[in-house]
Design a protein around this motif. Structure first.
Motif, PDB file in Angstrom:
ATOM      1  N   ILE A   1       0.788  -1.125  -0.052  1.00  0.00           N
ATOM      2  CA  ILE A   1       0.289   0.038  -0.161  1.00  0.00           C
ATOM      3  C   ILE A   1       0.679   1.344   0.201  1.00  0.00           C
ATOM      4  O   ILE A   1       1.764   1.326   0.725  1.00  0.00           O
ATOM      5  N   VAL A   2       0.495   2.098  -0.982  1.00  0.00           N
ATOM      6  CA  VAL A   2       1.340   3.307  -1.146  1.00  0.00           C
ATOM      7  C   VAL A   2       0.784   4.380  -0.091  1.00  0.00           C
ATOM      8  O   VAL A   2      -0.481   4.541   0.087  1.00  0.00           O
ATOM      9  N   ILE A   3       1.671   4.754   1.039  1.00  0.00           N
ATOM     10  CA  ILE A   3       1.046   5.803   1.784  1.00  0.00           C
ATOM     11  C   ILE A   3       1.639   7.102   1.528  1.00  0.00           C
ATOM     12  O   ILE A   3       2.779   7.437   1.208  1.00  0.00           O
ATOM     13  N   LYS A   4       0.438   8.273   1.046  1.00  0.00           N
ATOM     14  CA  LYS A   4       1.033   9.427   0.832  1.00  0.00           C
ATOM     15  C   LYS A   4       0.740  10.287   1.958  1.00  0.00           C
ATOM     16  O   LYS A   4      -0.589  10.644   2.365  1.00  0.00           O
ATOM     17  N   LEU A   5       1.783  10.714   2.667  1.00  0.00           N
ATOM     18  CA  LEU A   5       1.398  11.546   3.699  1.00  0.00           C
ATOM     19  C   LEU A   5       0.694  12.875   3.601  1.00  0.00           C
ATOM     20  O   LEU A   5       0.983  13.601   2.686  1.00  0.00           O
ATOM     21  N   LEU A   6      -0.512  13.189   4.112  1.00  0.00           N
ATOM     22  CA  LEU A   6      -1.218  14.315   4.232  1.00  0.00           C
ATOM     23  C   LEU A   6      -1.138  15.085   5.372  1.00  0.00           C
ATOM     24  O   LEU A   6      -1.824  16.205   5.528  1.00  0.00           O
ATOM     25  N   ASP A   7       0.080  14.945   6.392  1.00  0.00           N
ATOM     26  CA  ASP A   7      -0.029  15.826   7.309  1.00  0.00           C
ATOM     27  C   ASP A   7       0.956  16.960   6.982  1.00  0.00           C
ATOM     28  O   ASP A   7       2.222  16.943   6.837  1.00  0.00           O
ATOM     29  N   ARG A   8       0.260  18.215   6.812  1.00  0.00           N
ATOM     30  CA  ARG A   8       0.975  19.410   6.380  1.00  0.00           C
ATOM     31  C   ARG A   8       1.640  20.273   7.522  1.00  0.00           C
ATOM     32  O   ARG A   8       2.169  21.344   7.279  1.00  0.00           O
ATOM     33  N   VAL A   9       1.627  19.699   8.687  1.00  0.00           N
ATOM     34  CA  VAL A   9       2.244  20.277   9.919  1.00  0.00           C
ATOM     35  C   VAL A   9       3.635  20.109  10.094  1.00  0.00           C
ATOM     36  O   VAL A   9       4.228  21.194  10.134  1.00  0.00           O
ATOM     37  N   SER A  10       3.920  18.908  10.056  1.00  0.00           N
ATOM     38  CA  SER A  10       5.465  18.763  10.119  1.00  0.00           C
ATOM     39  C   SER A  10       5.781  17.953   8.773  1.00  0.00           C
ATOM     40  O   SER A  10       6.615  18.223   8.003  1.00  0.00           O
ATOM     41  N   GLY A  11       4.964  16.655   8.754  1.00  0.00           N
ATOM     42  CA  GLY A  11       5.297  15.889   7.416  1.00  0.00           C
ATOM     43  C   GLY A  11       6.448  15.241   7.053  1.00  0.00           C
ATOM     44  O   GLY A  11       7.113  15.410   5.990  1.00  0.00           O
ATOM     45  N   GLU A  12       7.188  14.701   7.999  1.00  0.00           N
ATOM     46  CA  GLU A  12       8.610  14.206   7.803  1.00  0.00           C
ATOM     47  C   GLU A  12       8.583  12.695   7.975  1.00  0.00           C
ATOM     48  O   GLU A  12       8.057  12.151   9.206  1.00  0.00           O
TER      49      GLU A  12
END
Length: 548
Positions: A535-546
């Protein structure tokens, strides 16, 4: 940040790749591929039609042939006008001013429905970067990707004129989520050509720069990374396409100074102004221009006062007031979506007292006993968060601590300031989350999973009643070190994506709302080098996102 979302991402798609100007005919899957011999025949027809200035006959030729002949002979249309009629007009205009020999491009080695110019080391033509097969795969992947409900989903017919004008936030999602998933799978694998790998790295530099610049927090390391990726993107843009730089490219190189001087872009970008422009356009004016200013101000103050009343007053926990708060949140929910939601309100923001939204009220009549394994996990998590305040209901009598209640109210969804978390069985798209629970060996890496169940749990602490949502999570299994080495997404670290196995651990996790970091966009496929569905996980956390 329209400079990045429209001036860079949209410009790259439209002016560099020409993706959103494909003719409606090219959307058809009924076109028969042309063999190399048929390609030569059609190229010779194009030359004949140009010599006779036959606009009607040229209009019946597939656009790929027109684009290839136009580019090879320096007869390209003006920037951003890549429709078939524009190529026809450009070729006839070129022939009328400088008649002579017409150079024809070489035919391709294979049959194709979308002819393109093959002329250099990487086989890159500005007007045929994304062939029909790639656009079709992109559309299929968009349809198969799970996006959380707060993120505006890209149009399923992306690349066709029929979807109309796209907003900046949709361009952001298409380029930083959907295209990343599709193009890494297509252009990053062992079978990809040097041309495709060069295109991927060029685009990845742009996506990385946009992701770094648009976060809600920043530091000097991120600013330097942004500047590096933007410079590498522009360098490779010139090398691959000989593309003429535009003012937005120049402005992007000055964003480093702005980030250093003013901090995160959310403090000074134009989205709030664009949002209010949209609100003003929707207000009724009755064509009385003299009354417009006072009308706008009255609406503004009425909205501000209403928000203040609803958010700051502690309303009684009675049925009429609960109904009023529910109606308020439902009415204002449309204002919290996409960039307005993810970039202006942290996912973990709480008031510290009541984490329940009006849409998920606690009802003691609906309490049921938790299974013992879930109850034991809940007790462990509460002890980790608050200390050993409670003993298990099943503890020995000599333990005099208060017993943690065994009952809980199960709910299908939990809405927190416009962000909806849902059980997998209720909404798969809203069930994919990234989380931390304090047990990670490395704080740089979030864990991933799916919400199996959600329940509201009540308890008394220091004489005060606390009701809190908890989430039962099926954790996704991370890749083994061996497979992590061939994770195509991990090699492009700043695009904020990576692979997990599409299977879960045997023991579920119990999380509080504070443990959840963000949703993620999810897409499943079987990588060639791994041989197992991932499963491809595309991060959507735009607070830190690392991730790494």
């Amino acid at each position: 940040m329209h400079n990045l979302f429209l001036g860079e991402l949209r410009h790259h798609c439209r002016d560099v790749w020409g993706i959103n100007v494909k003719d409606k005919s090219s959307d058809s899957s009924k076109l028969a591929p042309h063999t190399p011999a048929e390609q030569q025949t059609w190229l010779e027809r194009v030359a004949s039609y140009i010599r006779t200035s036959s606009k009607s006959r040229l209009s019946k030729v597939r656009k790929g042939y027109l684009a290839a002949v136009a580019e090879l002979n320096g007869a390209v249309p003006p920037s951003s006008t890549f429709a078939k009629k524009d190529y026809v007009d450009a070729l006839l205009r070129w022939w009328s001013t400088s008649p002579g020999g017409i150079r024809l491009p070489p035919v391709l080695d294979e049959a194709t429905t979308d002819f393109y110019l093959s002329r250099d080391e990487y086989d890159i033509s500005r007007f045929s970067v994304l062939d029909q097969a790639t656009v079709t795969k992109l559309r299929e992947d968009i349809d198969s990707t799970f996006f959380p409900s707060w993120l505006e989903r890209p149009p399923r017919n992306f690349g066709s004129p029929s979807h109309g004008k796209l907003k900046a936030d949709v361009w952001r999602t298409v380029c930083t989520v959907s295209m990343v998933i599709t193009l890494v799978c297509l252009w990053g694998g062992p079978d990809a050509s040097p041309r495709q790998k060069a295109l991927l790295h060029n685009f990845a530099h742009l996506v990385s720069a946009v992701e770094l610049a648009a976060r809600r927090s920043t530091n000097q390391e991120r600013i330097d990374k942004f500047d590096y990726h933007m410079m590498e993107y522009l360098k490779s843009l010139r090398e691959l396409f000989d593309h003429e730089l535009v003012p937005n490219h120049h402005l992007s190189l000055h964003l480093k100074e702005c980030l250093e001087l003013f901090g995160p872009v959310h403090a000074w970008w134009a989205f709030p102004f664009e949002r209010f422009n949209g609100l003003l356009q929707q207000l009724n004016t009755n064509s009385k221009s003299s009354d417009m200013p006072i009308t706008f101000m009255q609406y503004f103050y009425a909205g501000a006062n209403l928000r203040s009343l609803m958010e700051e007053i502690e309303w009684p926990d009675a049925t009429p007031f609960r109904a009023m708060r529910t109606a308020y949140y439902d009415a204002f929910r449309s204002a919290t979506r996409g960039t307005r939601l993810a970039d202006f309100r942290p996912v973990l923001e709480q008031d510290g007292e009541d984490v329940l939204s009006p849409s998920a009220r606690y009802d003691e009549k609906k309490l049921v006993e938790l299974p013992q394994d879930i109850y034991d996990g809940l007790l462990r998590r509460i002890t980790e968060l608050e200390g050993p305040l409670f003993a298990s209901t099943f503890a020995r009598l000599e333990d005099h601590r208060p017993r943690l209640p065994l009952g809980a109210q199960h709910v299908s969804t939990f809405d927190h300031f416009g962000i909806t978390y849902a059980k997998q069985a209720f909404s798969r798209a809203n069930s994919y989350i990234l989380f931390r629970d304090g047990s990670e060996r490395s704080q740089d890496f979030p864990r991933a999973g799916q919400i199996q169940d959600i329940f509201l749990h009540g308890r008394m602490v220091a004489g005060k009643a606390i009701v809190e949502p908890f989430f039962v999570i099926n954790e996704l299994v991370p890749l083994s070190p061996e497979h992590a080495e061939v994770d195509l997404f991990r090699h492009l670290e700043d695009i904020q994506s990576r692979l997990f196995y599409n299977r879960t651990t045997s023991t579920p996790c119990i999380l509080s709302l504070n443990d959840i970091r963000s949703h993620f966009a999810a897409f499943t496929y079987i990588p060639v080098d791994i041989g197992e569905e991932c499963i491809v996980i595309k991060l959507l956390d735009r607070v830190s996102g690392e991730l790494v």
